[in-house]
Structures are given as C-alpha cells and as structure tokens.
Motif scaffolding. Structure first.
Motif, PDB file in Angstrom:
ATOM      1  N   ARG A 143       0.828  -1.209   0.000  1.00  0.00           N
ATOM      2  CA  ARG A 143       0.000   0.000   0.000  1.00  0.00           C
ATOM      3  C   ARG A 143       0.863   1.260   0.000  1.00  0.00           C
ATOM      4  O   ARG A 143       0.472   2.288  -0.558  1.00  0.00           O
ATOM      5  CB  ARG A 143      -0.915  -0.003   1.223  1.00  0.00           C
ATOM      6  CG  ARG A 143      -2.022  -1.057   1.137  1.00  0.00           C
ATOM      7  CD  ARG A 143      -2.832  -1.110   2.411  1.00  0.00           C
ATOM      8  NE  ARG A 143      -3.918  -2.087   2.307  1.00  0.00           N
ATOM      9  CZ  ARG A 143      -4.693  -2.450   3.330  1.00  0.00           C
ATOM     10  NH1 ARG A 143      -4.500  -1.913   4.529  1.00  0.00           N
ATOM     11  NH2 ARG A 143      -5.649  -3.349   3.152  1.00  0.00           N
ATOM     12  N   GLN A 144       2.045   1.177   0.627  1.00  0.00           N
ATOM     13  CA  GLN A 144       2.961   2.314   0.631  1.00  0.00           C
ATOM     14  C   GLN A 144       3.800   2.397  -0.641  1.00  0.00           C
ATOM     15  O   GLN A 144       4.582   3.327  -0.794  1.00  0.00           O
ATOM     16  CB  GLN A 144       3.897   2.216   1.842  1.00  0.00           C
ATOM     17  CG  GLN A 144       3.188   2.254   3.180  1.00  0.00           C
ATOM     18  CD  GLN A 144       4.107   1.915   4.332  1.00  0.00           C
ATOM     19  OE1 GLN A 144       5.319   1.766   4.168  1.00  0.00           O
ATOM     20  NE2 GLN A 144       3.541   1.794   5.517  1.00  0.00           N
ATOM     21  N   GLU A 145       3.654   1.394  -1.529  1.00  0.00           N
ATOM     22  CA  GLU A 145       4.423   1.304  -2.775  1.00  0.00           C
ATOM     23  C   GLU A 145       5.925   1.230  -2.501  1.00  0.00           C
ATOM     24  O   GLU A 145       6.740   1.715  -3.287  1.00  0.00           O
ATOM     25  CB  GLU A 145       4.101   2.483  -3.693  1.00  0.00           C
ATOM     26  CG  GLU A 145       2.650   2.509  -4.151  1.00  0.00           C
ATOM     27  CD  GLU A 145       2.379   3.611  -5.155  1.00  0.00           C
ATOM     28  OE1 GLU A 145       3.308   4.371  -5.465  1.00  0.00           O
ATOM     29  OE2 GLU A 145       1.223   3.709  -5.632  1.00  0.00           O
ATOM     30  N   ALA A 146       6.288   0.610  -1.380  1.00  0.00           N
ATOM     31  CA  ALA A 146       7.702   0.346  -1.077  1.00  0.00           C
ATOM     32  C   ALA A 146       8.053  -1.016  -1.674  1.00  0.00           C
ATOM     33  O   ALA A 146       8.135  -2.028  -0.982  1.00  0.00           O
ATOM     34  CB  ALA A 146       7.931   0.365   0.438  1.00  0.00           C
ATOM     35  N   TRP A 147       8.236  -1.035  -2.993  1.00  0.00           N
ATOM     36  CA  TRP A 147       8.322  -2.303  -3.720  1.00  0.00           C
ATOM     37  C   TRP A 147       9.584  -3.090  -3.366  1.00  0.00           C
ATOM     38  O   TRP A 147       9.550  -4.320  -3.317  1.00  0.00           O
ATOM     39  CB  TRP A 147       8.259  -2.031  -5.219  1.00  0.00           C
ATOM     40  CG  TRP A 147       7.044  -1.281  -5.634  1.00  0.00           C
ATOM     41  CD1 TRP A 147       6.975  -0.092  -6.280  1.00  0.00           C
ATOM     42  CD2 TRP A 147       5.676  -1.664  -5.406  1.00  0.00           C
ATOM     43  NE1 TRP A 147       5.675   0.298  -6.475  1.00  0.00           N
ATOM     44  CE2 TRP A 147       4.849  -0.651  -5.949  1.00  0.00           C
ATOM     45  CE3 TRP A 147       5.078  -2.766  -4.797  1.00  0.00           C
ATOM     46  CZ2 TRP A 147       3.470  -0.713  -5.904  1.00  0.00           C
ATOM     47  CZ3 TRP A 147       3.691  -2.822  -4.753  1.00  0.00           C
ATOM     48  CH2 TRP A 147       2.902  -1.810  -5.304  1.00  0.00           C
ATOM     49  N   SER A 148      10.710  -2.420  -3.140  1.00  0.00           N
ATOM     50  CA  SER A 148      11.940  -3.153  -2.819  1.00  0.00           C
ATOM     51  C   SER A 148      11.803  -3.896  -1.500  1.00  0.00           C
ATOM     52  O   SER A 148      12.120  -5.087  -1.396  1.00  0.00           O
ATOM     53  CB  SER A 148      13.119  -2.170  -2.765  1.00  0.00           C
ATOM     54  OG  SER A 148      14.300  -2.838  -2.402  1.00  0.00           O
ATOM     55  N   GLN A 149      11.299  -3.208  -0.467  1.00  0.00           N
ATOM     56  CA  GLN A 149      11.099  -3.869   0.818  1.00  0.00           C
ATOM     57  C   GLN A 149       9.999  -4.924   0.733  1.00  0.00           C
ATOM     58  O   GLN A 149      10.076  -5.969   1.397  1.00  0.00           O
ATOM     59  CB  GLN A 149      10.762  -2.829   1.883  1.00  0.00           C
ATOM     60  CG  GLN A 149      11.853  -1.786   2.089  1.00  0.00           C
ATOM     61  CD  GLN A 149      11.451  -0.732   3.101  1.00  0.00           C
ATOM     62  OE1 GLN A 149      10.506  -0.910   3.863  1.00  0.00           O
ATOM     63  NE2 GLN A 149      12.154   0.381   3.103  1.00  0.00           N
TER      64      GLN A 149
END
Length: 325
Positions: A143-149
């Motif tokens: 949801r935060q668009e923190a794709w790497s994590q």
C-alpha cells in the motif's frame, strides 16, 4: 653498520627522485614522467619534500656517532641484618571487637567458598516473526508502494511457508505482486502453484469455508492473467469455477462482508468476460445478481462499500442500455 647503509641508499633514492620530480634537473627520463596520482597538482612540493628528506637521511647516515660509555651497574645496597629482619609497624589503631571465627575445616579445598562466575546479561532475543506477521507487513508495504522492501518480505514469506495453506497463500501473494509489476508469465506460474496447493487443502478439508475461498481466490488470479494475455477460454473456465465455489457456501458468507464482496467481484469478472464474448444477456443477469449483493453491503457499511455499489450501478445501467438498444 647496516642501518647506515640502508639510510645512505634510501637517502640517495629520495634525493634524486625529488631532484627530478621538482624539475631541478634531469637524470635520464626514469622519473620525469612519473604519475603522482592525486598529488600531481603538487608536483614541485612533493619533489622538494622528497629531496629534503633524502638529504636529511644522507646526512644522518654519514654523520659519525659518538661511542656510548658503558655505565656500571650500581652495587646492591645491603641492609643491616637487624633492619632487614624487623617488620614495618603501622600506626596502632584502637582495638576492635574480636569477630566470631568459624571453625577451620580439615580440608582447605573444601573450605574455599565457590564463587559463581558473573555472566553478563544477554540482550533480549528478537521476537519470532510468524507467517501472518509477514503477510500483514507485505500488505502494508504494498500500500505504501515500497516495492523493494515488499519484494524482500515476499521472499521471506515464501521461505517461511510450511503447510499447503501457507504455500497457497504465499504463491497467490507472489502472483499478485508479479501481476502488479507487469510480469505476467511469473504471475501465471505463481497462480497455478497456488491453485495446486489450494486444491490439496480443499481435498483435506472438503467442508471448510476457508478452503473454498482460498481456492476461489487463486482461480480468480489465474483468470485475471489469462484474460490479460488473451486466453479467454482459460479465463472463462477459471472465473466460472471460482464463482461456483463462492456460490456453494449456502449462505454462510452472509455473516462475512469480505466473502460477500468477493462473491460480487466474481460475478462482475465473469459478467465482463461474457460481455466481451457477446453474451450480453448473461452478463446482464450476472450484474443484477452482483448489484443485489453490493446493495446489501452498502446498506450495512456505506463508508466502506458505497463506492462499490456506485460502480456496479453504473455498469448495470450501461449494460441495460446496450441490451435495450
């Protein structure tokens, strides 16, 4: 002698190198084009420093050193026998009460107290992450668009999955993540694996409501990717099986808003695909059924499901206009 020889050789090398680097003269071309790296802008200063250091080493090596005179070791001072034997007395203090002395054991080793070693307190162990904890973190990161994590968390989730249920969930999550990244081949493979594990769960628990929903969600993922790739027959088959599973609950989903919303979504996915294939009347029937479900959800929770009802109403009106025209 060896130190003098080393000093002379090193001094000559530094002096001649500095002489050439500083541009004072040329001794062949062995150091004229020497690259000084980061010190290249300071070539004159480096040359002078090397020349002066070499000259100092040469002077120090060639200067004779005075011989050191041997110093005699001082003779030991013999104390008088009377002074050597006499103990040094401290200032006498006031007498203290005689302490109670425990009896001396015969064995001195047994009488020695055993002192336990002081063990430093260890740092508290980090809490063990569960499968559900990782899934909740994956949803939050997505949801935060923190794709790497999110990708790192997903890899840990796949490794932690143990039984067939967890493997089905993790493969479905992998399919959702890969589809969101546009990697349809990887998403299709992950959804197929999720369906295989979900079928195993349902075979072991044929009357379990959650097992039906797990298989239906994995089949919906298969249908989504198949539709995106233009494999409409495969998409139709997957959507119909998913809808049949959600309809087979016999009304048990009435108490679960998430299950009712999933039923509405399955109806609309199949309806859209039917419309694309020219089956407008069948699509209209499916949308009417979905509208009834969405209306009950919105009546119970308008803030959460009001937007779904508005979208379903708009699509239903559009289909009715197409059928009437």
């Amino acid at each position: 002698m060896m130190a003098r020889l080393v000093g002379i050789i090193l001094g000559m090398i530094l002096a001649t190198s500095g002489y050439v680097i500083a541009g004072l003269g040329v001794l062949g071309d062995w150091a004229q084009n020497l690259d000084l790296g980061p010190f290249e802008p300071h070539r004159p200063f480096v040359g002078w420093a090397a020349a002066i250091t070499g000259a100092v080493l040469l002077v120090a090596a060639l200067t004779p050193r005075p011989k050191r005179k041997s110093r005699r070791k001082p003779a030991p001072v013999d104390l008088e026998p009377s002074l050597a034997a006499a103990p040094v007395m401290a200032v006498e203090a006031a007498p203290e009460p005689t302490p109670v002395v425990a009896p001396i054991l015969a064995d001195p080793i047994a009488a020695t107290p055993i002192v336990a070693p002081i063990i430093p307190s260890a740092a508290p162990a980090p809490p063990i992450e569960t499968f559900e904890d990782l899934r909740a973190r994956l949803v939050a990161l997505s949801r935060q668009e923190a794709w790497s994590q999110a990708a790192q968390t997903l890899n840990r989730l796949l490794r932690l999955a143990g039984d067939d249920r967890e493997k089905a969930l993790s493969r479905r999550d992998l399919g959702d993540f890969a589809r969101g990244q546009g990697r349809l081949d990887e998403a299709a493979e992950a959804y197929d694996e999720a369906v295989s594990y979900a079928r195993a769960v349902r075979a072991a628990q044929p009357d379990d409501f959650a097992a039906d929903e797990l298989l239906a969600s994995a089949l919906s993922g298969v249908g989504d990717v198949a539709e995106m790739e233009g494999r409409l027959n495969d998409a139709l088959s997957a959507f119909e099986e998913a809808l049949a599973l959600r309809r087979s609950h016999g009304g048990r989903e009435a108490a679960d808003p998430n299950a009712r919303r999933a039923l509405s979504v399955s109806l609309e996915r199949l309806a859209d695909l039917r419309e694309d294939r020219g089956h407008r009347m069948r699509a209209l029937d499916l949308y009417r059924e979905s509208y009834d479900v969405a209306a009950r959800l919105a009546a119970a929770d308008p803030a959460r499901f009001g937007a779904d009802l508005a979208s379903t109403r708009a699509r239903l009106a559009e289909l009715e206009a197409k059928v009437a025209g």
